[in-house]
Design an enzyme around this catalytic site. Sequence first.
Site, PDB file in Angstrom:
ATOM      1  CB  SER A  96      -0.878  -0.139   1.192  1.00  8.73           C
ATOM      2  OG  SER A  96      -0.066   0.142   2.319  1.00  8.73           O
ATOM      3  CE  LYS A 146      15.450  -9.151   6.892  1.00 10.33           C
ATOM      4  NZ  LYS A 146      15.056  -8.475   8.162  1.00 10.33           N
ATOM      5  CD  GLU A 180       4.316  -9.667  12.141  1.00  6.76           C
ATOM      6  OE1 GLU A 180       2.965  -9.738  12.327  1.00  6.76           O
ATOM      7  OE2 GLU A 180       4.836  -8.847  11.423  1.00  6.76           O
ATOM      8  N   GLY A 233       3.688  -3.054  18.484  1.00  8.63           N
ATOM      9  CA  GLY A 233       3.751  -3.545  17.120  1.00  8.63           C
ATOM     10  C   GLY A 233       5.061  -3.739  16.447  1.00  8.63           C
TER      11      GLY A 233
END
Length: 429
Positions: free
Chosen positions: A18, A206, A191, A188
């Site tokens: 988004s 990674k 998770e 936040g």
Amino acid sequence: MRTRPLKVALLGCGVVGSEVARIMTTHADDLAARIGAPVELAGVAVRRPSKVREGIDPALVTTDATALVKRGDIDVVVEVIGGIEPARTLITTAFEHGASVVSANKALLAQDGAALHAAAGQHGKDLYYEAAVAGAIPLIRPLRESLAGDKVNRVLGIVNGTTNFILDKMDSTGAGYQEALDEATALGYAEADPTADVEGFDAAAKAAILAGIAFHTRVRLDDVYREGMTEVTAADFRSATEMGCTIKLLAICERARDGASVTARVHPAMIPLSHPLASVRGAYNAVFVESDAAGQLMFYGPGAGGSPTASAVLGDLVAVCRNRLNGTTGPGESAYADLTVSSMGEVVTRYHISLDVADKPGVLAQVATVFAEHGVSIDTVRQQGKDGEASLVVVTHRASDASLTGTVEALRKLDTVRGVASIMRVEGE
């Protein structure tokens, strides 16, 4: 400037997707000026089409991602859905139908990066993935372009913001692991299921990507040694403080001194407070690169989140669109070195070991004998005793991880050792 727009298909429209769509819209003129042609959002593939997505034309939304990437008029596919499938099939299908790809999918790249690069090369398309590692921090492009003429020997980094927030909270407040995790979840940063972060799976993916680029060698996720941070305690931090250290979950990729092999690993480690990574606080990421010519470099910034990650995606989008206009492609996979990827046992490191032992004469001598039998030299020993019980903290000199592991296994078998309270590697010295 070319007037026909370059068409972009967006796969996924969550937190990152988004933001990508928003920036493409609000910065459309700037992007067009930088690229040399307008960019147009031509379709957005989602799982829940009924969800309201502010700023996105509902006519662009579809649940048929396959049809979107097969359209043939798409110039670039931006993949931010994550996971292995259907992302892998969608990316390869995009190449087959003429589109280049920008991805943020660390798990897929760590597992199947070689095959994806091969597919991109076969069809003469780009595969860019700056956003797959460390969010907004420019890291992949410097490694594969800016340092392309140099020899990278080591990449040492904090590449997961959730774990760094938790460990930083434990260090600064004395909180236990669960208390710090609960705060990270409430804010936040973590998770609902934090396993991928706290058990090191995210950082391991990674590390595989970074090692492959840094050492021009294919390194898969299965090649990366992984150890989570759920066993780190407040007592470990007290011990670290006494040594002038703190504790971080580190991704470490390094070339052997003889240059013939490489290793990649993720685990908690004590690092000196004097090391630049020790001062990385909160949910931030930082990666320390050591090379022959450039010396020591550090890349620092927000490693996750919608806007930071979208920034990296858009940077790749600009580069890929420029290549598209010029009829060229950027750097592909560089695996010419084909170095051996060694096991964790061959890594040379130091250990901090805390033992619960009987408080009686001869215990220290027994413990020292075990270390000597396994060829591990002791640097320092600290002992505290009370009421027949004692705590013994041993810090070793550098030795192979296999030797250190064997030492710990032998210590567990001693009658005078009640238990091994903590084992922590010491890095960054």
